[in-house]
Each structure stands twice: as C-alpha cells, then as structure tokens.
Enzyme design. Sequence first.
Site, PDB file in Angstrom:
ATOM      1  N   LYS A 111      46.715  36.566  50.618  1.00 15.00           N
ATOM      2  CA  LYS A 111      47.990  37.296  50.616  1.00 15.00           C
ATOM      3  C   LYS A 111      48.604  37.491  51.996  1.00 15.00           C
ATOM      4  CE  LYS A 111      46.067  41.979  49.956  1.00 15.00           C
ATOM      5  NZ  LYS A 111      46.199  43.202  49.163  1.00 15.00           N
ATOM      6  N   GLU A 168      19.190  47.665  61.926  1.00 14.41           N
ATOM      7  CA  GLU A 168      20.172  48.622  61.381  1.00 14.41           C
ATOM      8  C   GLU A 168      19.473  49.557  60.398  1.00 14.41           C
ATOM      9  OE1 GLU A 168      23.635  46.514  59.930  1.00 14.41           O
ATOM     10  OE2 GLU A 168      24.071  45.697  61.906  1.00 14.41           O
ATOM     11  N   HIS A 214      30.858  54.623  55.819  1.00 14.24           N
ATOM     12  CA  HIS A 214      30.116  54.279  57.036  1.00 14.24           C
ATOM     13  C   HIS A 214      30.064  55.533  57.896  1.00 14.24           C
ATOM     14  CE1 HIS A 214      28.669  52.277  60.592  1.00 14.24           C
ATOM     15  NE2 HIS A 214      28.581  51.142  59.937  1.00 14.24           N
ATOM     16  N   SER A 233      40.459  34.602  51.111  1.00 12.88           N
ATOM     17  CA  SER A 233      39.976  33.700  52.170  1.00 12.88           C
ATOM     18  C   SER A 233      38.942  34.370  53.068  1.00 12.88           C
ATOM     19  CB  SER A 233      41.154  33.197  53.014  1.00 12.88           C
ATOM     20  OG  SER A 233      41.840  34.294  53.596  1.00 12.88           O
ATOM     21  N   ARG A 246      24.337  50.103  49.350  1.00 12.36           N
ATOM     22  CA  ARG A 246      24.056  48.804  49.967  1.00 12.36           C
ATOM     23  C   ARG A 246      23.274  48.959  51.267  1.00 12.36           C
ATOM     24  NH1 ARG A 246      26.821  45.759  54.031  1.00 12.36           N
ATOM     25  NH2 ARG A 246      28.485  47.312  54.078  1.00 12.36           N
ATOM     26  N   ARG A 282      22.354  54.624  55.146  1.00 12.80           N
ATOM     27  CA  ARG A 282      23.720  55.054  55.443  1.00 12.80           C
ATOM     28  C   ARG A 282      24.178  56.289  54.667  1.00 12.80           C
ATOM     29  NH1 ARG A 282      27.197  49.645  55.958  1.00 12.80           N
ATOM     30  NH2 ARG A 282      25.999  49.209  57.830  1.00 12.80           N
ATOM     31  N   HIS A 322      34.045  52.562  53.489  1.00 13.07           N
ATOM     32  CA  HIS A 322      33.694  51.294  54.135  1.00 13.07           C
ATOM     33  C   HIS A 322      33.480  50.154  53.141  1.00 13.07           C
ATOM     34  CE1 HIS A 322      31.923  48.759  57.226  1.00 13.07           C
ATOM     35  NE2 HIS A 322      30.784  48.663  56.571  1.00 13.07           N
TER      36      HIS A 322
END
Length: 529
Positions: free
Chosen positions: A41, A121, A241, A19, A383, A287, A348
């Site tokens: 869950k 960022e 992270h 969800s 990413r 990152r 992360h």
Amino acid sequence: MPADLTQVPAQVDFLVIGSGLAGLTYALHTAQHGSTLMLTKKQRTESNTNYAQGGIASVSAENDTPAQHALDTMEAGAGLCHADAVQMLVEEGPERVAELVRRGALFNRDSATGRFELGLEGGHSRNRIVHAADRTGRECERALLEGVKSAPGLHILEHFFVVDLAISAADSSRRCVGAYVLDTHSGQVHLIRARSVLLATGGLGRIYRHTTNPPVATGDGIGMAWRAGVPVANMEFIQFHPTALFHQEGGSFLISEAVRGEGGVLRNLGGEAFMPRYHPLADLAPRDVVARAIHAERLSRGEPCVYLHVQHLGEEVLRKRFPTIFARCLAVGINMATDPIPVAPAAHYACGGVPTDLDGRTELPGLYAAGEVACTGVHGANRLASNSLLEALVFGFRAAAHAVSAEAPSITEHASLAGFGSKAAPADEVQARMTALRAMMDDRVGIVRNTADLQTALEAARSELAWASAASNECKPDVDLLELRNAAQAAVLVIRSAIERKESRGLHYSTDFPERDDAQWQHDTVLRP
Ligand code: FAD
Ligand code: SIN
C-alpha cells in the site's frame, strides 16, 4: 508478465498482499513456479519488517539446541503454544536464515571465528539472536528486494491498497479467487484474480496511540479476512514492548531489547534497579513481565516513564552495537553514553491473527496467511523475542511450497465488491475518529485490563466500525477511511477476545480475573464471523 508492469494484470498465478519479510519470502519462491504479483500500500520498503532491530532467533551456537529454543518459546507462550508449530519453527529456522545469507543478507560475525555474533534477549536461555547491528529488518528487506530485481516472474505494484478479498460466488465452492485493489494514484479499483492469495499484511499496532509500529500497521489483513468470513484467534494477546523511547519527539521509537541483552538496566526515577523485585531474570524476564513491572512502577510512583541505564557500556560499544538507536537518541538530545534513556511500554506485536495450519493454509481454500497477520500457533499467549522474523521466514516459505504444488482451481464466478459512493471522504472527521479510537485503546485495552473498561471500549469501537463501514459505502474509495474501517474491526476483535478470556495469562492481564486458570482456559480464543 511484462518486465515493466504498465497495466494492472487481470489474472496472475500467485497474488501476495504485503511486502514485508513474509510476503517477500513467499514471493521469491512462488515466482520460480508461476507469475507472482506483490501488492503493497505504500513504497515497497515500508513495513514492520523494515524497523526490526534486535534480530532473528535461530539456533547456531554450540551450546544451543532446537529443543532448548522450543522450550524457551513454550515457556514464554504461557501454555498456549502449539508444540508442532514450535517444533517446525525451531528446526527449520536455521536453514531459512542460511538462505537469507545466500541471498546476500549481511549479519554481524565474530571476526576471529567467522561465526554469527549472537545477541541475547528476554526469555532466551542462550545467546541466539542473529542480527545486523540494530537494523536487522532493514538488512533482510534490502537483501530480498535485491533478489526481486533478478526474479523474472515477480512484480511489485506499490501504492496499491487491497480493499477486500474476492470470493467465489457459489457457496458450495467457497474459495478465495483474488482481491479487489485500489490504485491510490488513479483512484480506480481493480479485480485481480489468482490461483491463490497470500495475506501478509503484518500487524495492527496502529490501533493504539503509543506503538512501535509504522503507519501501515492498521490491521487491514484482519479486516479483510473477517469480512471474507475467515475466523481469527488469540486477538487479546497484544504484546507491549517494554522500552519505547519516551520523548515528545520520540514517536514511540523502539529501544531494542538487545540493549538490555548487552547489560542495560532499568531504573525508576529513585535510581532503584527494580526488575529483580519482579522476576528472577530481572531485566531479561519475558516481555509481558517487564512491561507489567514498568506499568506498576509508573502507577505506584506517579512517574510517566522509567529509565534505561547503559552508560557503563561505554560510547565505543554503544555506537558500534546500536548505531541506529544511538543516532536517534542523540537527535532528540539524549547521549546514551552519558544519559539514561527515558522509556515506557508501547503496543508492539499481535500474537493472534488468522489461524493457519503448518503450511500457512487458512480455513478459506485459496487463501494463505503468513507473518504477523497469521496465527500459526508458535507464539501462544506471549511471543518470545525475535521469533517473529523467524516465523515470517519459516511459514512464508512453507506456504509457498504448498501453494506451488496445489492444483489450480477451475472457478470462474466471483462475488462482486460492495459498491462505493460518489461523495468525498470527510478527511478531518476520519482523522479525528482514528485518533479517538487509538486513544481509547490505550486507555482501556492496555497492559492491565478490567471488564468494565473492556465493555465501554467495545461499544466505542463498534460505533467507529459502524460509522466507517457506512461511510466506506457512501464515499469514493479512500485509504484513510478504509484503514479506519479495518482498524475499528481489528479493535472490536481484540476487545471481544479480551472479554471472552476470563483469566490472566501471558499478555492478557485482567484485574477481575488475576489468576491463570488452566482447567478452563488453556485453549485458543477463536472468534468466527
Ligand atoms: P510487515 O513487515 O509489517 O509487512 C506488511 C506489509 O503489508 C507492508 O508492506 C504493508 O504496507 C502491507 N500492507 C498492509 N495492509 C495492506 C493493504 N491493505 N494493501 C496492500 N498492502 C498492505 N521481530 C523480530 O523477530 N525481531 C526483531 O528484532 C523485531 N524488531 C521489531 C522492531 C519494531 C520497531 C517493530 C515494529 C517490530 C519488530 N519485530 C521484530 C516484529 C517484526 O518486525 C514483524 O512482526 C514482522 O516484520 C512482520 O512481518 P510481516 O511480513 O508479517 O509484515
Ligand atoms: C527488539 O529489538 O527489542 C524487538 C525484538 C522483537 O520484537 O522480537
């Protein structure tokens, strides 16, 4: 489907596992075309999505273009991004963000122009991060869960733990036909059949001791896909992270990269702003670079953490822009307006996962995957910040569009689930083994790796997997035990992928192979069951 779901349905059109943002995006669309059941869950809000701080990377400024966003994404991805997937992400992203707004999500706007207030960022060459202060994920979930209330074809069952995917019995027509689901209140396991299933189970940060992820992120989707015979890709690329709060009561709470985007500066205990020594973009380098720099500073100086200095931004700005972070720091005795924040890297995000095509289809007919559990090709070896929520939106939507137009299968047979036993799961031992697995992953499969450590780690993770698999067959269905089995499976796949890649690229750095080797290794790492 009844408005108030008092019975677990035996059959639905679309089954959604998870969800978070990917599952919700998908389900709100499929529900317009058929009965849609979402299983989760814990309670429906508990997900990585709910903790997302910085925002959603999406082109909307006049000085920005999808091509520029694509370039930044590919640059961060260190040669492994799939250009077609990235193109789709950056071009379709703004419309998906607009849809979120139409569904009621409230993002910060410039009071004079009414346009989005855009954050910056690491790795982004433009300000393009759409955000709701520092609680963007919670705002997205709020808006979408509000939409669920008025979606008649959509139901959510909370505290339903998906154990395994249900597969058609005949090898010739191998297909996902539903899932086996544990009702954690009654202890009963149900088979729910469906035309198609979306895997949207999120991440696996909890296979590490230090992580920004909440307890639900145990890699369940990876475990169930693997057991169903579905391959995984790029599992070695675990994103650490750079700036989790380093405090004994901090619980690896995230200090958003947006804090550096607003001017926060990393300093070592000697007061040196060290990042310019490591990268021309200094504190806003990608990152992987920042996390490795902090790792190197900690090692060379023998200090457990570094410090993020934001005092110069002033209390008013800090409280307004980062209300959640300000409050959390204050709760552990750190006043951001006057004190530097102790930070250290923490696991992360999983850049790899279950490979999909551009419509979210996995190799197994009937099974789609979207969000963090998927490997769509957009992230490559690292990413770009705030591309994850965007990916969940774009590929969750695309998967739904494909699923509703796909023909319903006519399969009636399905393979049964391996049985459970009657013993109670040994709770203390399960917990001890999970703690040991997570500590081992921190110690041997972290930011800087070497082959000897990885080999030792593989043996240890395989032994946990063997124990958890045997215990799962002997014991009554037990969430902690099933999570340990999934976490151990995910750990094995991360380690195997890391051993396989004999170079350093993006988030995977090995002291035995410190150079990037495009001639041999510019391809995904695919493992097959
Ligand atoms: P999730 O949101 O994690 O949802 C997974 C769902 O699956 C959960 O509901 C879970 O309970 C359920 N589930 C799992 N296993 C089972 C099972 N066996 N049975 C039933 N249900 C199951 N990304 C950005 O782009 N921008 C950000 O600013 C950002 N900030 C972040 C901050 C933090 C602290 C964290 C942890 C992540 C952040 N990320 C950010 C990453 C991003 O939030 C996630 O990658 C993204 O939300 C994943 O969405 P998802 O829908 O794939 O999975
Ligand atoms: C953050 O706010 O720093 C997290 C952003 C992300 O994970 O993309």
